[in-house]
Scaffold this motif. Structure first.
Motif, PDB file in Angstrom:
ATOM      1  N   UNK A 113      72.358 -23.199  10.658  1.00  0.00           N
ATOM      2  CA  UNK A 113      73.646 -23.457  11.623  1.00  0.00           C
ATOM      3  C   UNK A 113      74.136 -25.104  11.538  1.00  0.00           C
ATOM      4  N   UNK A 114      73.035 -25.870  10.971  1.00  0.00           N
ATOM      5  CA  UNK A 114      72.987 -27.424  11.248  1.00  0.00           C
ATOM      6  C   UNK A 114      73.233 -27.699  12.843  1.00  0.00           C
ATOM      7  N   UNK A 115      72.515 -26.920  13.537  1.00  0.00           N
ATOM      8  CA  UNK A 115      72.410 -27.507  14.917  1.00  0.00           C
ATOM      9  C   UNK A 115      71.472 -28.575  15.291  1.00  0.00           C
ATOM     10  N   UNK A 116      71.934 -29.335  16.068  1.00  0.00           N
ATOM     11  CA  UNK A 116      71.159 -30.724  16.781  1.00  0.00           C
ATOM     12  C   UNK A 116      69.841 -30.178  17.396  1.00  0.00           C
ATOM     13  N   UNK A 117      69.618 -29.071  17.974  1.00  0.00           N
ATOM     14  CA  UNK A 117      68.666 -28.741  18.677  1.00  0.00           C
ATOM     15  C   UNK A 117      68.439 -27.295  18.482  1.00  0.00           C
ATOM     16  N   UNK A 118      67.282 -26.705  18.427  1.00  0.00           N
ATOM     17  CA  UNK A 118      67.155 -24.978  18.611  1.00  0.00           C
ATOM     18  C   UNK A 118      67.723 -24.460  19.755  1.00  0.00           C
ATOM     19  N   UNK A 119      68.325 -23.231  19.333  1.00  0.00           N
ATOM     20  CA  UNK A 119      69.058 -22.307  20.716  1.00  0.00           C
ATOM     21  C   UNK A 119      67.769 -21.851  21.267  1.00  0.00           C
ATOM     22  N   UNK A 120      68.076 -22.085  22.532  1.00  0.00           N
ATOM     23  CA  UNK A 120      67.172 -21.740  23.505  1.00  0.00           C
ATOM     24  C   UNK A 120      67.856 -20.630  24.587  1.00  0.00           C
ATOM     25  N   UNK A 121      67.226 -19.499  25.034  1.00  0.00           N
ATOM     26  CA  UNK A 121      65.878 -19.170  24.627  1.00  0.00           C
ATOM     27  C   UNK A 121      65.770 -18.440  23.348  1.00  0.00           C
ATOM     28  N   UNK A 122      64.665 -18.062  22.849  1.00  0.00           N
ATOM     29  CA  UNK A 122      64.563 -17.309  21.485  1.00  0.00           C
ATOM     30  C   UNK A 122      65.566 -16.328  21.468  1.00  0.00           C
ATOM     31  N   UNK A 123      65.830 -15.665  22.704  1.00  0.00           N
ATOM     32  CA  UNK A 123      67.106 -14.313  22.350  1.00  0.00           C
ATOM     33  C   UNK A 123      68.183 -14.846  21.646  1.00  0.00           C
ATOM     34  N   UNK A 124      68.614 -16.018  22.032  1.00  0.00           N
ATOM     35  CA  UNK A 124      69.922 -16.696  21.504  1.00  0.00           C
ATOM     36  C   UNK A 124      69.755 -16.840  20.230  1.00  0.00           C
ATOM     37  N   UNK A 125      68.633 -17.255  19.617  1.00  0.00           N
ATOM     38  CA  UNK A 125      68.381 -17.737  18.130  1.00  0.00           C
ATOM     39  C   UNK A 125      68.139 -16.091  17.654  1.00  0.00           C
ATOM     40  N   UNK A 126      67.645 -15.358  18.196  1.00  0.00           N
ATOM     41  CA  UNK A 126      67.531 -13.872  17.379  1.00  0.00           C
ATOM     42  C   UNK A 126      69.127 -13.261  17.344  1.00  0.00           C
ATOM     43  N   UNK A 127      69.683 -13.568  18.381  1.00  0.00           N
ATOM     44  CA  UNK A 127      70.975 -13.058  18.111  1.00  0.00           C
ATOM     45  C   UNK A 127      71.965 -13.765  17.069  1.00  0.00           C
ATOM     46  N   UNK A 128      71.770 -15.104  17.077  1.00  0.00           N
ATOM     47  CA  UNK A 128      72.473 -15.604  15.923  1.00  0.00           C
ATOM     48  C   UNK A 128      71.816 -15.261  14.352  1.00  0.00           C
ATOM     49  N   UNK A 129      70.541 -15.003  14.393  1.00  0.00           N
ATOM     50  CA  UNK A 129      70.012 -14.441  13.164  1.00  0.00           C
ATOM     51  C   UNK A 129      70.479 -13.099  12.897  1.00  0.00           C
ATOM     52  N   UNK A 130      70.864 -12.503  13.669  1.00  0.00           N
ATOM     53  CA  UNK A 130      71.514 -11.166  13.521  1.00  0.00           C
ATOM     54  C   UNK A 130      72.778 -11.086  13.054  1.00  0.00           C
ATOM     55  N   UNK A 131      73.416 -11.803  13.469  1.00  0.00           N
ATOM     56  CA  UNK A 131      74.914 -12.274  13.073  1.00  0.00           C
ATOM     57  C   UNK A 131      74.836 -12.765  11.648  1.00  0.00           C
ATOM     58  N   UNK A 132      74.033 -13.683  11.313  1.00  0.00           N
ATOM     59  CA  UNK A 132      73.903 -14.493   9.979  1.00  0.00           C
ATOM     60  C   UNK A 132      73.507 -13.227   9.154  1.00  0.00           C
ATOM     61  N   UNK A 133      72.505 -12.428   9.473  1.00  0.00           N
ATOM     62  CA  UNK A 133      72.126 -11.418   8.628  1.00  0.00           C
ATOM     63  C   UNK A 133      73.461 -10.460   8.307  1.00  0.00           C
ATOM     64  N   UNK A 134      74.279 -10.210   9.162  1.00  0.00           N
ATOM     65  CA  UNK A 134      75.297  -9.281   8.708  1.00  0.00           C
ATOM     66  C   UNK A 134      76.266 -10.043   8.008  1.00  0.00           C
ATOM     67  N   UNK A 135      76.582 -11.330   8.161  1.00  0.00           N
ATOM     68  CA  UNK A 135      77.450 -11.947   7.300  1.00  0.00           C
ATOM     69  C   UNK A 135      77.137 -11.889   5.895  1.00  0.00           C
ATOM     70  N   UNK A 136      75.718 -12.170   5.606  1.00  0.00           N
ATOM     71  CA  UNK A 136      75.160 -12.362   4.456  1.00  0.00           C
ATOM     72  C   UNK A 136      75.180 -11.104   3.439  1.00  0.00           C
ATOM     73  N   UNK A 137      75.054  -9.920   4.432  1.00  0.00           N
ATOM     74  CA  UNK A 137      74.841  -8.511   3.947  1.00  0.00           C
ATOM     75  C   UNK A 137      76.516  -7.956   4.146  1.00  0.00           C
ATOM     76  N   UNK A 138      77.320  -8.766   3.759  1.00  0.00           N
ATOM     77  CA  UNK A 138      78.858  -8.112   4.053  1.00  0.00           C
ATOM     78  C   UNK A 138      79.340  -7.132   3.400  1.00  0.00           C
ATOM     79  N   UNK A 139      78.516  -7.043   2.269  1.00  0.00           N
ATOM     80  CA  UNK A 139      78.860  -5.697   1.440  1.00  0.00           C
ATOM     81  C   UNK A 139      78.618  -4.246   2.034  1.00  0.00           C
ATOM     82  N   UNK A 140      78.238  -4.044   3.202  1.00  0.00           N
ATOM     83  CA  UNK A 140      77.944  -2.884   3.647  1.00  0.00           C
ATOM     84  C   UNK A 140      79.133  -2.757   4.653  1.00  0.00           C
TER      85      UNK A 140
END
Lengths: 177, 177
Positions: B131-158
């Motif tokens: 996501x080209x962020x200046x700093x890691x999203x904190x706490x880890x729960x936020x990073x996990x939520x962003x990872x879920x959203x990215x995962x869904x975008x990339x698997x958009x075929x479903x």
């Protein structure tokens, strides 16, 4: 007071509405079982339950909602769905601004049969007798939901504490990063 | 497409919104963590989460919601709250008429790091880079939520299958006794 009781489940969710006052006989208002197809999409199943419970709350305007507390010692696969269904039930009450109370199965059994270890047949028999029904409520999920509602009516003394908690909800919003 | 990802939890619920198309870099829209007091009433906690997620969905108008799938092998006490929080998240999407998809932690890790067994630090590092962020999203729960959203975008075929399932929801109501 009028209480809507919920025996949470994704495949079959018992819902029962009774009216009464502590220490007196309760009367039946309505009972139903909300069903969903185990093979259906989870979002579909939760929404189906939400729509049905929200409609019941709006139509019967209960003073409180009583939901069976979910325990982890049950079958672990089933318990996930039960926990999710209980969240939907609790939310349906909370969103309507109602006090929501959870009860353990033993508390409910003790309230209606006098024994915390009563079996399902005893609970169904007592619910049938207490509500002066011509026939036992079927399936057992509906009887359990009615037992929850009766339990809450009879333990009506916990009401003010719950109403205070429900009122406090309006102030509580999630923190933001 | 814009996706709202949710890492469900009652005490801390990560929420992340990203925009992108399959195979291209995603951009961050917003992330937040919805918190609730572990000592608060369960109805209060679920309602708090429901209000926050419903507001996020209304404000960001995502095309889909992605929620981490809850497993029973985790700590059994924690898992009940996580299952309830996931139900609230799934409902927030379904009530808005959006397709809701669940992903296992391994699917999400594999999508963003290339390895289904990546640790939290690796997921956070990759989310920060992707996501080209200046700093890691904190706490880890936020990073996990962003990872879920990215995962869904990339698997958009479903997507089309899900949209069809969501459309089918409108027809499905619970059975009545």
């Amino acid at each position: 007071m009028r209480v809507l009781g919920v025996d949470p489940g994704l495949t079959r969710c018992g819902v029962g509405v009774v009216e009464g006052v502590p220490g007196r006989a309760c009367t039946l208002v309505e009972y139903t079982v909300v069903r969903s197809d185990p093979d259906a999409d989870l979002a579909h199943r939760l929404l189906n339950l939400d729509v049905a419970l929200t409609e019941m709350v709006a139509r019967h305007r209960p003073d409180a909602v009583a939901v069976e507390r979910v325990f982890s010692q049950h079958n672990v696969r089933t318990v996930m769905g039960t926990a999710q269904a209980s969240a939907v039930a609790i939310l349906a009450g909370a969103r309507a601004g109602l006090p929501v109370q959870t009860y353990t199965p033993s508390e409910v059994k003790a309230a209606v049969t006098g024994s915390g270890s009563a079996d399902k047949a005893q609970v169904t028999a007592m619910v049938t007798r207490l509500l002066k029904l011509d026939a036992p409520p079927r399936p057992a999920d509906a009887a359990d939901a009615l037992a929850l509602a009766i339990c809450h009516v009879w333990r009506g003394g916990t009401r003010s504490r719950l109403a205070a908690a429900a009122a406090a909800v309006t102030g509580g919003r999630g923190g933001r990063l």
